[in-house]
Write a protein that holds these residues in place. Structure first.
Motif, PDB file in Angstrom:
ATOM      1  N   TYR A 183       0.827  -1.211   0.000  1.00 31.78           N
ATOM      2  CA  TYR A 183       0.000   0.000   0.000  1.00 31.78           C
ATOM      3  C   TYR A 183       0.861   1.260   0.000  1.00 31.78           C
ATOM      4  N   LYS A 184       1.978   1.219   0.720  1.00 32.30           N
ATOM      5  CA  LYS A 184       2.821   2.416   0.870  1.00 32.30           C
ATOM      6  C   LYS A 184       3.840   2.543  -0.248  1.00 32.30           C
ATOM      7  N   PHE A 185       4.444   1.406  -0.638  1.00 27.97           N
ATOM      8  CA  PHE A 185       5.576   1.486  -1.558  1.00 27.97           C
ATOM      9  C   PHE A 185       5.370   0.691  -2.846  1.00 27.97           C
ATOM     10  N   GLY A 186       4.267   0.013  -2.965  1.00 27.66           N
ATOM     11  CA  GLY A 186       4.086  -0.876  -4.107  1.00 27.66           C
ATOM     12  C   GLY A 186       4.039  -0.147  -5.435  1.00 27.66           C
ATOM     13  N   ARG A 187       4.864  -0.569  -6.370  1.00 29.37           N
ATOM     14  CA  ARG A 187       4.899   0.018  -7.704  1.00 29.37           C
ATOM     15  C   ARG A 187       4.859  -1.057  -8.803  1.00 29.37           C
ATOM     16  N   THR A 188       5.562  -2.149  -8.579  1.00 22.46           N
ATOM     17  CA  THR A 188       5.712  -3.175  -9.611  1.00 22.46           C
ATOM     18  C   THR A 188       4.716  -4.302  -9.371  1.00 22.46           C
ATOM     19  N   LYS A 189       3.817  -4.535 -10.317  1.00 19.29           N
ATOM     20  CA  LYS A 189       2.806  -5.563 -10.156  1.00 19.29           C
ATOM     21  C   LYS A 189       3.450  -6.946 -10.103  1.00 19.29           C
ATOM     22  N   LEU A 190       2.926  -7.775  -9.201  1.00 20.07           N
ATOM     23  CA  LEU A 190       3.441  -9.137  -9.055  1.00 20.07           C
ATOM     24  C   LEU A 190       2.820 -10.079 -10.071  1.00 20.07           C
ATOM     25  N   ALA A 191       1.497 -10.037 -10.180  1.00 18.62           N
ATOM     26  CA  ALA A 191       0.781 -10.903 -11.126  1.00 18.62           C
ATOM     27  C   ALA A 191      -0.473 -10.154 -11.576  1.00 18.62           C
ATOM     28  N   PRO A 192      -0.318  -9.174 -12.463  1.00 17.94           N
ATOM     29  CA  PRO A 192      -1.433  -8.275 -12.794  1.00 17.94           C
ATOM     30  C   PRO A 192      -2.648  -8.959 -13.382  1.00 17.94           C
ATOM     31  N   THR A 193      -2.459 -10.060 -14.101  1.00 19.27           N
ATOM     32  CA  THR A 193      -3.617 -10.727 -14.695  1.00 19.27           C
ATOM     33  C   THR A 193      -4.378 -11.580 -13.687  1.00 19.27           C
ATOM     34  N   ILE A 194      -3.756 -11.869 -12.544  1.00 19.66           N
ATOM     35  CA  ILE A 194      -4.407 -12.715 -11.532  1.00 19.66           C
ATOM     36  C   ILE A 194      -4.924 -11.864 -10.385  1.00 19.66           C
ATOM     37  N   SER A 195      -4.038 -11.061  -9.813  1.00 21.96           N
ATOM     38  CA  SER A 195      -4.402 -10.238  -8.658  1.00 21.96           C
ATOM     39  C   SER A 195      -3.734  -8.874  -8.812  1.00 21.96           C
ATOM     40  N   PRO A 196      -4.425  -7.921  -9.432  1.00 17.38           N
ATOM     41  CA  PRO A 196      -3.808  -6.621  -9.746  1.00 17.38           C
ATOM     42  C   PRO A 196      -3.304  -5.857  -8.535  1.00 17.38           C
ATOM     43  N   GLY A 197      -3.831  -6.142  -7.345  1.00 19.78           N
ATOM     44  CA  GLY A 197      -3.421  -5.391  -6.167  1.00 19.78           C
ATOM     45  C   GLY A 197      -2.092  -5.815  -5.587  1.00 19.78           C
ATOM     46  N   LYS A 198      -1.595  -6.960  -5.958  1.00 19.21           N
ATOM     47  CA  LYS A 198      -0.355  -7.464  -5.381  1.00 19.21           C
ATOM     48  C   LYS A 198       0.859  -6.893  -6.117  1.00 19.21           C
ATOM     49  N   THR A 199       1.882  -6.542  -5.330  1.00 22.62           N
ATOM     50  CA  THR A 199       3.100  -5.989  -5.902  1.00 22.62           C
ATOM     51  C   THR A 199       4.313  -6.763  -5.395  1.00 22.62           C
ATOM     52  N   ARG A 200       5.402  -6.621  -6.129  1.00 22.79           N
ATOM     53  CA  ARG A 200       6.644  -7.271  -5.707  1.00 22.79           C
ATOM     54  C   ARG A 200       7.167  -6.652  -4.419  1.00 22.79           C
ATOM     55  N   GLU A 201       6.993  -5.360  -4.281  1.00 18.19           N
ATOM     56  CA  GLU A 201       7.405  -4.717  -3.046  1.00 18.19           C
ATOM     57  C   GLU A 201       6.599  -5.254  -1.861  1.00 18.19           C
ATOM     58  N   GLY A 202       5.294  -5.456  -2.085  1.00 16.42           N
ATOM     59  CA  GLY A 202       4.466  -6.036  -1.038  1.00 16.42           C
ATOM     60  C   GLY A 202       4.897  -7.444  -0.681  1.00 16.42           C
ATOM     61  N   LEU A 203       5.238  -8.232  -1.688  1.00 15.41           N
ATOM     62  CA  LEU A 203       5.725  -9.590  -1.435  1.00 15.41           C
ATOM     63  C   LEU A 203       6.978  -9.555  -0.563  1.00 15.41           C
ATOM     64  N   GLU A 248      -6.121 -19.304  -5.410  1.00 19.20           N
ATOM     65  CA  GLU A 248      -7.569 -19.141  -5.274  1.00 19.20           C
ATOM     66  C   GLU A 248      -8.074 -17.978  -6.107  1.00 19.20           C
ATOM     67  N   SER A 249      -7.249 -16.948  -6.285  1.00 17.97           N
ATOM     68  CA  SER A 249      -7.660 -15.858  -7.168  1.00 17.97           C
ATOM     69  C   SER A 249      -7.877 -16.369  -8.593  1.00 17.97           C
ATOM     70  N   MET A 250      -7.025 -17.291  -9.029  1.00 19.94           N
ATOM     71  CA  MET A 250      -7.214 -17.898 -10.347  1.00 19.94           C
ATOM     72  C   MET A 250      -8.549 -18.636 -10.429  1.00 19.94           C
ATOM     73  N   ILE A 251      -8.867 -19.393  -9.381  1.00 24.04           N
ATOM     74  CA  ILE A 251     -10.139 -20.132  -9.361  1.00 24.04           C
ATOM     75  C   ILE A 251     -11.306 -19.162  -9.422  1.00 24.04           C
ATOM     76  N   LYS A 252     -11.254 -18.110  -8.609  1.00 22.73           N
ATOM     77  CA  LYS A 252     -12.375 -17.163  -8.575  1.00 22.73           C
ATOM     78  C   LYS A 252     -12.503 -16.392  -9.883  1.00 22.73           C
ATOM     79  N   ARG A 253     -11.392 -16.079 -10.518  1.00 26.64           N
ATOM     80  CA  ARG A 253     -11.479 -15.406 -11.818  1.00 26.64           C
ATOM     81  C   ARG A 253     -12.065 -16.337 -12.871  1.00 26.64           C
ATOM     82  N   ASP A 254     -11.691 -17.585 -12.810  1.00 26.33           N
ATOM     83  CA  ASP A 254     -12.260 -18.547 -13.752  1.00 26.33           C
ATOM     84  C   ASP A 254     -13.766 -18.702 -13.536  1.00 26.33           C
ATOM     85  N   LEU A 255     -14.185 -18.637 -12.276  1.00 26.47           N
ATOM     86  CA  LEU A 255     -15.611 -18.759 -11.969  1.00 26.47           C
ATOM     87  C   LEU A 255     -16.358 -17.439 -12.141  1.00 26.47           C
ATOM     88  N   GLY A 256     -15.637 -16.326 -12.244  1.00 24.50           N
ATOM     89  CA  GLY A 256     -16.275 -15.026 -12.401  1.00 24.50           C
ATOM     90  C   GLY A 256     -16.916 -14.509 -11.136  1.00 24.50           C
TER      91      GLY A 256
END
Length: 294
Positions: A183-203, A248-256
């Protein structure tokens, strides 16, 4: 009755003051409800662990049953996949019980028998989509109850409650650290097609906080544990927790869908809370067994 003259502005009826909406965190969740439910779940877990630790086993069994129901219900609603629920719930409870009282070999045997029961139960329906339905059933049996069985096996140790506390805290710290740093420092997306909110900095933040928690807790509450073992355990737990969340994000995206259920206000369903815990359980169990014995 008041009189009005040309040029006068028409009075507007007083409007009621707008009511403040409940605070929400990112994703549109109700923050107050999420905190309240989280505190309630924490109280149940602590009470069951440190009063009579076997009570926590029933908490795990209940989570397995509800999680299996949520997943199979969503599969049926969104994809018309009809995985048999009854053998999954019965077999799931049996897996958890076997893991606690008899060990991993019996839990694996219960998984195999659950898969066979799913195949036989589905035979009562027409053969169309038989393979699809039993495949989903076997996947559910592995994903929910079998992975949860490793929690029961951690609980079975003499210091089982302490191992569960370690497991839960390093997993929670992974999520908390990732959220705060992302939230504070995230800039680089970790897996934008699966979970857009996750970043490498957050990881990185999640891994760091989980390693810190693991080092402290392994030294303080685990018999024979050392801080360096906690660093390894915390780092591995953070990685598997993140992968579980993405899975699980992949599963939920597949299920819509956004959430697997609505049972927990502010959190979604049971499966939305188990997504990072389930894949982390076997990793923590294995590392604890390697470091200090099972």
């Amino acid at each position: 009755m008041p009189s009005f003259h040309p040029g006068q502005e028409t009075p507007v009826a007083a409007q009621p003051a707008p009511q403040p909406e409940p605070r929400k965190q990112r994703g549109g969740r109700n923050l107050q409800a999420a905190i309240g439910v989280g505190v309630g779940l924490g109280a149940v877990i602590v009470a069951s662990l440190f009063v009579v630790k076997a009570l926590f086993l029933f908490v795990v069994m209940a989570a397995v049953a509800v999680g299996s129901w949520e997943l199979t219900t969503r599969l049926a609603e969104r994809k018309q996949i009809k995985a048999p629920l009854v053998p999954l719930v019965v077999g799931g409870v049996a897996m958890v019980a076997c893991g606690y009282w008899a060990g991993v070999q019996w839990a694996a045997a219960a998984l195999a028998l659950t898969g066979l029961a799913v195949m036989v139960w589905r035979m009562a329906q027409p053969p169309e989509n038989y393979l699809r339905d039993i495949t989903a059933g076997v996947f559910t049996a592995f994903y929910v109850p079998f992975l949860a069985t490793f929690v029961a096996m951690m609980l079975a140790a003499d210091d089982g409650p302490q191992r569960i506390v370690l497991f839960l805290i390093v997993t929670i710290c992974s999520d908390t650290g990732a959220y705060a740093v992302g939230y504070k420092f995230g800039r680089t997306k970790l897996a934008p097609t699966i979970s857009p909110g996750k970043t490498r900095e957050g990881l990185a933040g999640g891994i760091g906080l989980s390693m810190l928690a693991g080092a402290v807790l392994m030294q303080l509450i685990i018999d024979g544990g050392s801080w360096w073992q906690g660093l390894i355990l915390g780092g591995c737990a953070a990685v598997t927790a993140t992968l579980g969340d993405l899975g699980e994000s992949m599963i939920k995206r597949d299920l819509g869908i956004k959430d697997m259920g609505t049972l927990l206000p502010g959190h979604g369903g049971i499966m939305d809370r188990l997504d990072s815990l389930l894949p982390t359980a076997p990793v923590v169990w294995l590392l604890l067994a390697a470091f200090v014995g099972s």
